[in-house]
Design an enzyme around this catalytic site. Structure first.
Site, short mmCIF file in Angstrom:
data_model
loop_
_atom_site.label_atom_id
_atom_site.label_comp_id
_atom_site.label_asym_id
_atom_site.label_seq_id
_atom_site.Cartn_x
_atom_site.Cartn_y
_atom_site.Cartn_z
N CYS A 1 0.83 -1.21 0.00
CA CYS A 1 0.00 0.00 0.00
C CYS A 1 0.87 1.26 0.00
CB CYS A 1 -0.93 0.01 1.21
SG CYS A 1 -2.24 -1.22 1.08
N HIS A 2 1.77 1.37 0.97
CA HIS A 2 2.54 2.61 1.07
C HIS A 2 4.03 2.36 1.27
CE1 HIS A 2 -1.62 3.44 2.33
NE2 HIS A 2 -1.49 4.44 1.48
#
Lengths: 419, 298, 180
Positions: free
Chosen positions: C139-140
């Site tokens: 995701c990040h």
């Protein structure tokens, strides 16, 4: 809805808002300064009770929808899970299930009050018709809600009621198949009923706004049926009507709570605690009590199509009351003959309700036919003729005068009218 | 308000009388299909009635030793046995009871379903895997699930009893019926032809019940001195099934009492507030002033 | 008369205030079931019971994923190289400083058991990816090492440890021991 308001915004913010969205003055004029006849009795509090009940049903319904599964394999168990596992789930479901009954109880009293005091007469026809539409929407919503627990009564009610449409010649069967979304009541039926049961209450709320709007245009009727003439005839909605409504809502809630907490299944048919079984019809199938009078009318008529038409007409006819009743006098208090016929009509409806709960055999069918005949006879024969021949009592000149005559502490010199 | 208070209620009274006459008058009383179940006194009846844990434990013993051979109880979990307002088992006892049942779990890493001892979060396992298996084992008969049975059985007492029952808070028709069925096995009266596989029960609608007489005196051992009779077994198992169907009854009545007290106090306050608010309107000197009828003309 | 006239408004005000106060209490009490119903129900709470996992079939270097209370749990059978990397790291300089010994059970250093939820915003990190012999969150971009510690990226904390215990050398129980 405006015109009564003496509202002057005080704070700079309210003045700013007033120029852009005059919602505060709208509320003030509709629910605070709005003049109500000073002689309204407690039968007039049922409008407020109905609004309260609509709120209760929507709030508890939205919450129950968070836990309910509209799928034939899970619907019954999900309702039981609400009853057993969800925090206060039993309370919310018993409120909602009994709330339907109390909603209908209140609406029947509200309708009866309207009929007794001639509240449908000029200029309140549109107000009345909106009320009949609201009742129809309630009937449809209540029926669909009853299907959701997916017990035996749910399933067979869905089957029997949707089959009413099969009586229509030619188009009947395609309509029924379309309603079901299958060859019988099944998962698609449950799913669409759930969707509509969630939608319709908000449509009801919308029509309620129209109903109240129409009410505030023409003003409330009152027990004398004489329109308010001077300021002395009315009082402000708040605090006078609000506190009175609140008191009666409190009394209504005591009765409601008695059912919720002490006899929660009294109004419920025990067969609905048996999971739906498409292979077996319960031996004695009856609708919820609030549909029983119309169910009795349906069964009283031996022809299928005619029975369905009579059932529909029994409800729709209420919308024609403003024109079926030819009398200029509104209140039954000043119409002695009408009063007797009307009370017999109410008794006939209750009698039909009892007959609707019984098995349609022998004397019960004959009795149902007699009462059905009176139901329609009252609406289509007695009402139109009575207005032409009836001798009415003299009306008071004004609401204040009627209040004075009856409320005089110095001892009633004049007899109470209409008693 | 006083103005029309007297009229409408009198109308309602007339209406009720008329309805009663309509409903009651001149019809032959229907022949009942079965005898009315006797109404017993239950610990959980009435506004303050709650379950008797000892009775529920005895009823559970009967369910476990007798009923569970044929009847499922699939909505009740082992953890419920330790819930407040229930049979009052401790959590350890409930876990031990759970472990004494084999439940189907899985699939495991090999893709197979397997049997393991029950855990407290499990539900009572059914005696048959499905409806067809039950029918095959029991000569075509299907014993109903017992989870909601006590609320799913009733008896129609008819008018006017159903009105009186609302005032008497009578909600025990299910347990009364279950007790009646358990105690209602008799020989069929002469001339009554039982269908094959049927038993005669005087309280069962139509009298021919599929279930053989489930309990006889002394069949289930009680250790607390309670009489080991069919009548007592019927009472205990009916109470247990009422709990299984309505496990929140205790909480409901407790909250109900608080709500009732609140509503009565609040409604009383509203009544006095209403009287105060309306006082000035009802005693308005200007309104009381005598006036000529012409004053109203416009 | 005068006394009554002055006393009356006070009594009246008291009545109004009392009614409004009782009404408010009732409204607040009526709200509590509506709020409470959104909390986990009894069956959900009961289903959060401990889960037993057999470690015998997990190959060295393999990470398996099981579920406990609907959360993914990573069980990592660490190779000696993984263990050494985790132990040799300069843990005091890490963002969430923790020695490897605080993240495994003594005598069972081979086994790392962590909750497989990125401490940034709740995604599930991918095993055997990133530059630290551990996990990489898609995701990040947070990266965790072979001890589940945050090494790079936006996540503020190390992967959390579930409560668990060894029942035997090759069997663990994840979750609080039940009250029984």
């Amino acid at each position: 809805m405006s015109g009564y308001s003496t509202y002057k915004p005080q704070s700079p913010f309210m003045q700013w808002l007033e120029r852009r969205l005059p919602i505060a003055s709208l509320i003030h004029s509709s629910f605070i300064a709005y003049p109500t006849p000073r002689n309204l009795n407690y039968w007039w509090t049922f409008g407020g009770i109905l609004t309260f009940m609509l709120g209760v049903q929507i709030v508890t319904g939205v919450v129950l929808a968070m836990h309910y599964t509209p799928q034939v394999d899970f619907a019954f168990d999900s309702v039981e899970s609400i009853m057993r596992d969800v925090n206060y789930g039993w309370l919310l479901r018993y409120i909602h299930a009994n709330g339907a009954s109390f909603f209908f109880l209140a609406v029947y009293i509200h309708i009866a009050r309207g009929m007794y005091y001639g509240s449908y007469k000029e200029p309140r026809e549109v107000l009345w018709i909106l009320g009949v539409i609201l009742y129809l929407l309630m009937v449809v919503t209540g029926f669909m809600g009853y299907v959701l627990p997916w017990g035996q009564m749910s399933f067979w009610a869905a089957t029997v009621i949707t089959n009413l449409f099969s009586a229509l010649p030619g188009i009947g069967d395609p309509i029924v198949t379309w309603l079901w979304g299958g060859y019988a009541v099944g998962n698609p039926t449950l799913n669409r009923f759930y969707s509509l049961h969630y939608l319709l209450p908000f449509i009801i709320a919308g029509v309620v706004v129209l109903h109240i709007w129409a009410l505030h245009v023409v003003g409330q009727n009152n027990p004398t049926g004489v329109e308010p003439k001077t300021e002395k005839d009315t009082v402000a909605f708040t605090p006078y009507a609000t506190v009175k409504d609140a008191f009666f809502i409190g009394l209504f809630c005591i009765l409601f709570a008695y059912f919720i907490f002490y006899i929660p299944n009294y109004l419920q048919h025990s067969d609905n605690y048996i999971p739906a079984n498409p292979g077996q019809t319960p031996t004695h199938i009856v609708p919820e009590w609030y549909y029983l009078p119309f169910y009795a009318i349906l069964r009283a008529i031996p022809n299928k199509l005619a029975g369905v038409i009579a059932l529909g007409l029994a409800i729709i006819s209420l919308a024609f009351l403003p024109w079926l009743d030819t009398s200029r006098v509104r209140s039954a208090n000043y119409r002695p003959a009408y009063r007797v016929f009307l009370l017999v009509f109410f008794a006939a409806v209750i009698g039909l309700g009892y007959l609707g709960s019984q098995e349609p055999t022998g004397g019960y069918v004959i009795a149902a036919r007699i009462l059905t005949l009176y139901y329609f006879g009252f609406l289509y024969v007695i009402l139109p003729l009575l207005g032409l021949f009836e001798t009415t009592k003299p009306l008071p000149n004004s609401i204040s005068e009627s209040v004075l005559r009856e409320g005089s502490p110095a001892g009633a010199s004049a007899p109470a009218s209409g008693a | 308000m006083k103005f029309h208070r007297m009229k409408f209620p009198r109308g309602i009274l007339a209406l009720a009388v008329a309805a009663a006459l309509t409903a009651f008058g001149s019809f032959a009383v229907r022949a009942q299909e079965a005898d009315a179940p006797p109404r017993l006194s239950w610990s959980f009846a009435g506004p303050f009635g709650i379950y008797d844990p000892a009775q529920l434990q005895r009823g559970f013993k009967i369910y476990r030793e007798v009923c569970s051979n044929c009847h499922s109880l699939k909505l009740v979990s082992f953890r419920n046995l330790a819930d407040p307002g229930g049979p009052g088992f401790t959590e350890a006892q409930a876990a031990a009871i759970a472990a004494s049942f084999q439940v189907t779990a899985g699939p495991n890493d090999q893709g197979q379903m397997y049997q393991r001892p029950g855990q407290i979060a499990d539900y009572f396992p059914p005696p048959f895997p499905n409806e067809q298996a039950a029918r095959a084992a029991l000569g075509g008969k299907l014993p109903p699930d017992m989870s909601t049975l006590a609320k799913a059985r009733s008896y129609e007492w008819g008018f006017p009893w159903f009105i009186l029952d609302a005032f008497r808070m009578y909600q025990e028709d299910g347990p009364d019926y279950i007790h009646a069925i358990i105690t209602g096995y008799t020989d069929p009266p002469p001339g009554f032809v039982l269908p094959p596989g049927g038993q005669y029960n005087k309280y069962f609608p139509g009298h021919a019940i599929g279930m053989p007489k489930p309990l006889s005196d002394g069949q289930v051992q009680y250790t607390d001195g309670t009489p080991m009779t069919v009548d007592q077994y019927g009472r205990d198992v009916a109470a247990f099934l009422m709990w299984a169907a309505e496990p929140t009854l205790d909480a409901r009545k407790r909250l109900g009492f608080q709500v009732m007290i609140f509503l009565i106090v609040f409604t009383g306050l509203l009544y006095f507030t209403k009287k105060r608010v309306w006082h000035d309107v009802l005693h308005d000197a200007e309104l009381q002033r005598p006036r000529a009828p012409t004053e109203y003309q416009h | 008369m005068t006394a009554a006239a002055t006393a009356e408004p006070t009594r009246r005000d008291f009545l109004y205030i009392a009614t409004a106060a009782v009404g408010s209490v009732g409204a607040a009490a009526a709200l509590s079931p509506l709020v409470s119903q959104m909390n986990p129900d009894a069956s959900t709470i009961a289903a959060g019971a401990p889960v037993d996992v057999d470690l015998g079939s997990i190959q060295p270097g393999q990470i398996i994923q099981v579920f406990w209370r609907s959360k993914p749990i990573f069980i990592f059978n660490r190779t000696p190289k993984d263990i050494k990397l985790a132990q040799d790291a300069d843990w005091q300089s890490l963002r969430d400083p923790q020695p490897d010994s605080a993240r495994v059970k003594q005598g069972h250093e081979q086994w790392l058991v962590v909750i497989g939820i990125c401490t940034h915003l709740g995604c599930i990190p991918l095993p055997h990816q990133g530059g630290f012999d551990g996990w990489f969150c898609p995701c990040h971009g947070s990266q965790y090492d072979s001890s589940g510690r945050i090494r790079q990226g936006p996540a503020p904390l190390n992967l959390q440890l579930p409560p668990y215990e060894f029942l035997s050398a090759s069997r663990i129980r994840i979750g609080e021991n039940s009250q029984a």
